[in-house]
Design an enzyme around this catalytic site. Structure first.
Site, PDB file in Angstrom:
ATOM      1  CE  LYS A   1      43.146 -53.790 -80.029  1.00 10.90           C
ATOM      2  NZ  LYS A   1      43.866 -55.018 -79.638  1.00 10.90           N
TER       3      LYS A   1
ATOM      4  NE  ARG B   1      41.370 -58.286 -85.668  1.00 11.91           N
ATOM      5  CZ  ARG B   1      40.420 -57.670 -84.972  1.00 11.91           C
ATOM      6  NH1 ARG B   1      40.702 -56.519 -84.343  1.00 11.91           N
ATOM      7  NH2 ARG B   1      39.217 -58.175 -84.891  1.00 11.91           N
TER       8      ARG B   1
END
Length: 274
Positions: free
Chosen positions: A204, A238
């Site tokens: 991210k 995740r």
């Protein structure tokens, strides 16, 4: 939890698993590498062209059907914020709905309640796929925690038992890098809610901005963020890079005493006098 994007515009893989056979093959390889769970997404969260409900169903349902037929032991979730997509995915075999809108669709909780599926309730602000103003919070952790607590209550009121609820603070979803770092530092405050905690930190932007790395060069930073989250209470992670994440998770579990070493040889042999 491995990430499988059946989208042409995903932020990380840029459509590498958009084709049906590639999506299914990637999911099965992830399982072979040690993933317990695969998360199938048909529409990215970030801004971009609209995708109809029918198109999203066409993207995710065949993948779910193929994976569950090939690996019935593998947990399969679908990343969607639409109740109609969730309903079709559950019929196809999905055991979890990963809702990045946190039950934003007013019908979502009812669909899940009658199905027996679990739900991941994620914090975000407003609808996905649209441009939004800069993120602002007085206390991001307190506000995320309050949101998740409220949506958990909404889910229970709709008939979803507590044991089928999972929460996700939504790193980077309508948050800037300082917000995501603060969530990570104080993740124990989110973990104190009565539900398993999932984190989605892989590749991210808060990782890239923290260590000044572009997409494609964020694996070490992602693993560090993941490990910090596990130490603070995350129990589902995740991740895109399954083999590396599995090794890091297993090492963390061994350090914490949750997993025995795979083998025990070093300095275990009797000393010999020669």
């Amino acid at each position: 939890m491995a990430v499988i994007n059946r989208t042409p515009d995903s932020f990380h893989d840029k459509g590498a698993t958009f084709a049906l056979d590639r999506a299914v093959g990637s999911a099965l390889r992830a399982a072979d590498l040690g993933a317990d769970w695969v998360d199938i997404g048909g529409v990215p969260f970030g801004r971009g062209p609209a995708v109809s409900t029918a198109e999203e169903i066409d993207r995710v349902v065949p993948v779910v059907e193929a994976i569950t037929a090939a690996r019935p032991d593998l947990v399969v979730s679908v990343d969607t914020n639409r109740a109609d997509v969730a309903a079709q995915a559950i019929v196809a075999g999905a055991a979890v709905i990963n809702d990045t809108s946190g039950l934003g669709d007013e019908r979502m909780a009812a669909v899940i309640a009658v199905s027996g599926a679990h739900v991941v309730i994620t914090h975000s602000v407003g609808p996905p796929r649209v441009e939004k103003p800069p993120a602002r919070y007085d206390d991001v952790v307190a506000e995320v925690r309050a949101f998740l607590s409220d949506r958990m209550a909404r889910a229970r009121a709709a008939g979803i038992p507590q044991e089928r609820l999972i929460i996700d603070p939504g790193h980077d979803l309508d948050k800037n890098t300082l917000h995501s770092l603060e969530l990570t530092r104080r993740l124990d405050e989110i973990a104190s809610l009565d539900a398993p905690l999932l984190v989605a930190v892989s590749n991210k932007d808060f990782v890239g901005e923290s260590i000044d790395r572009p997409r494609g060069e964020r694996l070490p930073g992602s693993l560090a963020a993941m490990t910090a989250c596990i130490l603070a209470g995350a129990r589902i992670v995740r991740m895109h890079d399954v083999a590396e994440a599995v090794d890091a998770v297993r090492m963390t579990e061994a350090i914490l005493g949750w997993r025995a070493p795979a083998r025990l040889e070093h300095n275990t042999h009797p000393t010999r006098n020669v």
